[in-house]
Design a protein around this motif. Sequence first.
Motif, PDB file in Angstrom:
ATOM      1  N   GLY A 197       0.770  -1.152  -0.040  1.00  0.00           N
ATOM      2  CA  GLY A 197      -0.023   0.065  -0.020  1.00  0.00           C
ATOM      3  C   GLY A 197       0.912   1.167   0.026  1.00  0.00           C
ATOM      4  O   GLY A 197       2.080   1.295   0.110  1.00  0.00           O
ATOM      5  N   GLU A 198       0.146   2.427  -0.059  1.00  0.00           N
ATOM      6  CA  GLU A 198       0.987   3.953   0.112  1.00  0.00           C
ATOM      7  C   GLU A 198       2.052   3.655   1.293  1.00  0.00           C
ATOM      8  O   GLU A 198       1.675   3.466   2.266  1.00  0.00           O
ATOM      9  N   GLY A 199       3.102   4.064   0.980  1.00  0.00           N
ATOM     10  CA  GLY A 199       4.244   4.104   2.006  1.00  0.00           C
ATOM     11  C   GLY A 199       5.031   3.000   2.122  1.00  0.00           C
ATOM     12  O   GLY A 199       5.773   2.854   2.741  1.00  0.00           O
ATOM     13  N   ARG A 200       4.579   1.799   1.359  1.00  0.00           N
ATOM     14  CA  ARG A 200       5.251   0.558   1.437  1.00  0.00           C
ATOM     15  C   ARG A 200       5.622   0.116  -0.142  1.00  0.00           C
ATOM     16  O   ARG A 200       5.473   0.678  -0.900  1.00  0.00           O
ATOM     17  N   THR A 201       6.749  -0.586  -0.001  1.00  0.00           N
ATOM     18  CA  THR A 201       7.412  -1.188  -1.321  1.00  0.00           C
ATOM     19  C   THR A 201       7.264  -2.629  -1.590  1.00  0.00           C
ATOM     20  O   THR A 201       7.124  -3.379  -0.327  1.00  0.00           O
ATOM     21  N   VAL A 202       7.937  -3.116  -2.425  1.00  0.00           N
ATOM     22  CA  VAL A 202       8.062  -4.479  -2.630  1.00  0.00           C
ATOM     23  C   VAL A 202       9.097  -5.211  -1.479  1.00  0.00           C
ATOM     24  O   VAL A 202       9.199  -6.194  -1.195  1.00  0.00           O
ATOM     25  N   VAL A 203      10.014  -4.174  -0.849  1.00  0.00           N
ATOM     26  CA  VAL A 203      10.902  -4.644   0.050  1.00  0.00           C
ATOM     27  C   VAL A 203      10.123  -5.157   1.224  1.00  0.00           C
ATOM     28  O   VAL A 203      10.228  -6.172   1.971  1.00  0.00           O
ATOM     29  N   ASP A 204       8.957  -4.311   1.654  1.00  0.00           N
ATOM     30  CA  ASP A 204       8.223  -4.699   2.905  1.00  0.00           C
ATOM     31  C   ASP A 204       7.290  -6.023   2.363  1.00  0.00           C
ATOM     32  O   ASP A 204       6.904  -6.776   3.162  1.00  0.00           O
ATOM     33  N   ALA A 205       6.910  -6.159   1.190  1.00  0.00           N
ATOM     34  CA  ALA A 205       6.102  -7.559   0.716  1.00  0.00           C
ATOM     35  C   ALA A 205       7.082  -8.593   1.012  1.00  0.00           C
ATOM     36  O   ALA A 205       6.763  -9.620   1.136  1.00  0.00           O
ATOM     37  N   CYS A 206       8.667  -8.458   0.540  1.00  0.00           N
ATOM     38  CA  CYS A 206       9.382  -9.659   0.986  1.00  0.00           C
ATOM     39  C   CYS A 206       9.577  -9.959   2.293  1.00  0.00           C
ATOM     40  O   CYS A 206       9.433 -11.169   2.610  1.00  0.00           O
TER      41      CYS A 206
ATOM     42  N   GLU B  47      16.625 -16.845  -0.848  1.00  0.00           N
ATOM     43  CA  GLU B  47      17.845 -15.823  -0.703  1.00  0.00           C
ATOM     44  C   GLU B  47      17.757 -14.392  -0.977  1.00  0.00           C
ATOM     45  O   GLU B  47      17.864 -13.494  -0.255  1.00  0.00           O
ATOM     46  N   GLU B  48      17.135 -14.361  -2.260  1.00  0.00           N
ATOM     47  CA  GLU B  48      16.839 -12.787  -2.775  1.00  0.00           C
ATOM     48  C   GLU B  48      15.812 -12.254  -2.159  1.00  0.00           C
ATOM     49  O   GLU B  48      15.997 -10.970  -1.775  1.00  0.00           O
ATOM     50  N   VAL B  49      14.655 -12.900  -1.775  1.00  0.00           N
ATOM     51  CA  VAL B  49      13.624 -12.337  -1.030  1.00  0.00           C
ATOM     52  C   VAL B  49      14.075 -11.700   0.272  1.00  0.00           C
ATOM     53  O   VAL B  49      13.776 -10.629   0.875  1.00  0.00           O
ATOM     54  N   ALA B  50      14.971 -12.607   0.857  1.00  0.00           N
ATOM     55  CA  ALA B  50      15.432 -12.302   2.248  1.00  0.00           C
ATOM     56  C   ALA B  50      16.448 -11.121   2.422  1.00  0.00           C
ATOM     57  O   ALA B  50      16.561 -10.215   3.309  1.00  0.00           O
ATOM     58  N   ALA B  51      17.115 -11.019   1.353  1.00  0.00           N
ATOM     59  CA  ALA B  51      18.329 -10.004   1.130  1.00  0.00           C
ATOM     60  C   ALA B  51      17.822  -8.865   0.433  1.00  0.00           C
ATOM     61  O   ALA B  51      18.627  -7.996   0.643  1.00  0.00           O
ATOM     62  N   ALA B  52      16.528  -8.731   0.109  1.00  0.00           N
ATOM     63  CA  ALA B  52      16.115  -7.415  -0.571  1.00  0.00           C
ATOM     64  C   ALA B  52      16.329  -5.994   0.311  1.00  0.00           C
ATOM     65  O   ALA B  52      15.673  -6.259   1.450  1.00  0.00           O
ATOM     66  N   ARG B  53      16.645  -5.050  -0.245  1.00  0.00           N
ATOM     67  CA  ARG B  53      16.670  -3.978   0.431  1.00  0.00           C
ATOM     68  C   ARG B  53      16.560  -2.605  -0.321  1.00  0.00           C
ATOM     69  O   ARG B  53      15.984  -1.642   0.146  1.00  0.00           O
ATOM     70  N   ASP B  54      16.460  -2.887  -1.727  1.00  0.00           N
ATOM     71  CA  ASP B  54      16.077  -1.718  -2.652  1.00  0.00           C
ATOM     72  C   ASP B  54      15.045  -2.145  -3.555  1.00  0.00           C
ATOM     73  O   ASP B  54      15.535  -3.083  -4.204  1.00  0.00           O
ATOM     74  N   PRO B  55      14.003  -1.428  -3.773  1.00  0.00           N
ATOM     75  CA  PRO B  55      13.076  -2.025  -4.833  1.00  0.00           C
ATOM     76  C   PRO B  55      13.578  -2.191  -6.165  1.00  0.00           C
ATOM     77  O   PRO B  55      13.199  -3.141  -6.876  1.00  0.00           O
ATOM     78  N   ARG B  56      14.677  -1.375  -6.546  1.00  0.00           N
ATOM     79  CA  ARG B  56      15.180  -1.448  -7.919  1.00  0.00           C
ATOM     80  C   ARG B  56      16.080  -2.944  -7.901  1.00  0.00           C
ATOM     81  O   ARG B  56      15.982  -3.416  -9.121  1.00  0.00           O
ATOM     82  N   GLU B  57      16.415  -3.478  -7.017  1.00  0.00           N
ATOM     83  CA  GLU B  57      17.115  -4.846  -7.037  1.00  0.00           C
ATOM     84  C   GLU B  57      16.010  -5.808  -7.709  1.00  0.00           C
ATOM     85  O   GLU B  57      16.475  -6.726  -8.395  1.00  0.00           O
ATOM     86  N   LEU B  58      14.604  -5.538  -7.497  1.00  0.00           N
ATOM     87  CA  LEU B  58      13.717  -6.524  -7.880  1.00  0.00           C
ATOM     88  C   LEU B  58      12.965  -6.378  -9.097  1.00  0.00           C
ATOM     89  O   LEU B  58      11.882  -6.949  -9.411  1.00  0.00           O
TER      90      LEU B  58
END
Length: 295
Positions: free
Chosen positions: A136-145, A252-263
């Motif tokens: 939702g607003e204020g969250r990103t795919v990193v939060d989804a991870c 491993e990628e899901v756990a390590a995600a820190r920046d939405p651009r990575e995904l």
Amino acid sequence: MPITEVEGRRLTLSNLDRVLWPRTGTTKGELLHYYATVAATLLPHIRGRAASFVRTPDGVEGQRFFQKRPPAGTPDWVTVAETVRHSGELMDQVLVDDLSTLVWAANLACVEIHVHQWPAGRPEHADRLVLDLDPGEGRTVVDACRVALLLRDRLAEDGLQAWAKTSGAKGLHLLAAVRGASPRTASAYARRVAGELQAGHPAGVVATMAKADRVGRVFIDWSQNSERKTTAAPYTVRAQPAPTVSAPLSWEEVAAARDPRELALTIGEVPARIAEHGDLLAGLLDPERAGTLPD
């Protein structure tokens, strides 16, 4: 217009230099090249499932429409299946079962491919469970991870193995192979699990449909298990500002995600990922890994 032969079928390709993604300059020819390159990996995930398409003939920033019925002029060699609409009316839909059909569809600027969680002709036999994590607003795919990891562990408690892929837009999809399920039982189970996650993590997770409730949280959409719903297929391109792909991820990628651009994986990156890692969703196709939903 160039004519090519694919699996013994002659296809006339048109406007290959037409730019479909103005912001990146990506052309329809590049879209066709991507689909042809990944076809051997993509097709097993959609074969035998009625397909719906998002078409963008004038590019992703122009008019787009969702196409369920076979387009006008569909060749007689394209396989179709009969499905049932909400009204009870019967409707034909395309089965993208082979490379020639995939190339034909891409040539029509069918950018996105969506499929049901059940095989064509068997709407009461769900063989996949899907949970769509939408920030939702204020969250990103990193939060989804972060939510995806919680869901993975929750599904494992019930003997279900989950795989993750990007939605190709802003979220994630979790998929599990199931046996002995129906869209109704899969929806009920997904809704229950989503509700449990919301109850345990109310500050970061929501399982209700109201958009106002999603601000600052990740929405777990359980409803795509309905027999009437479809989900973006693995490896489909998306009609986003850039030619992103609904691409499988390792845990491993899901756990390590820190920046939405990575995904934000694109048609230029996914073929190399397949060459290096193979199909990260291959287990989803293995009947031995299918689980049974609890009562």
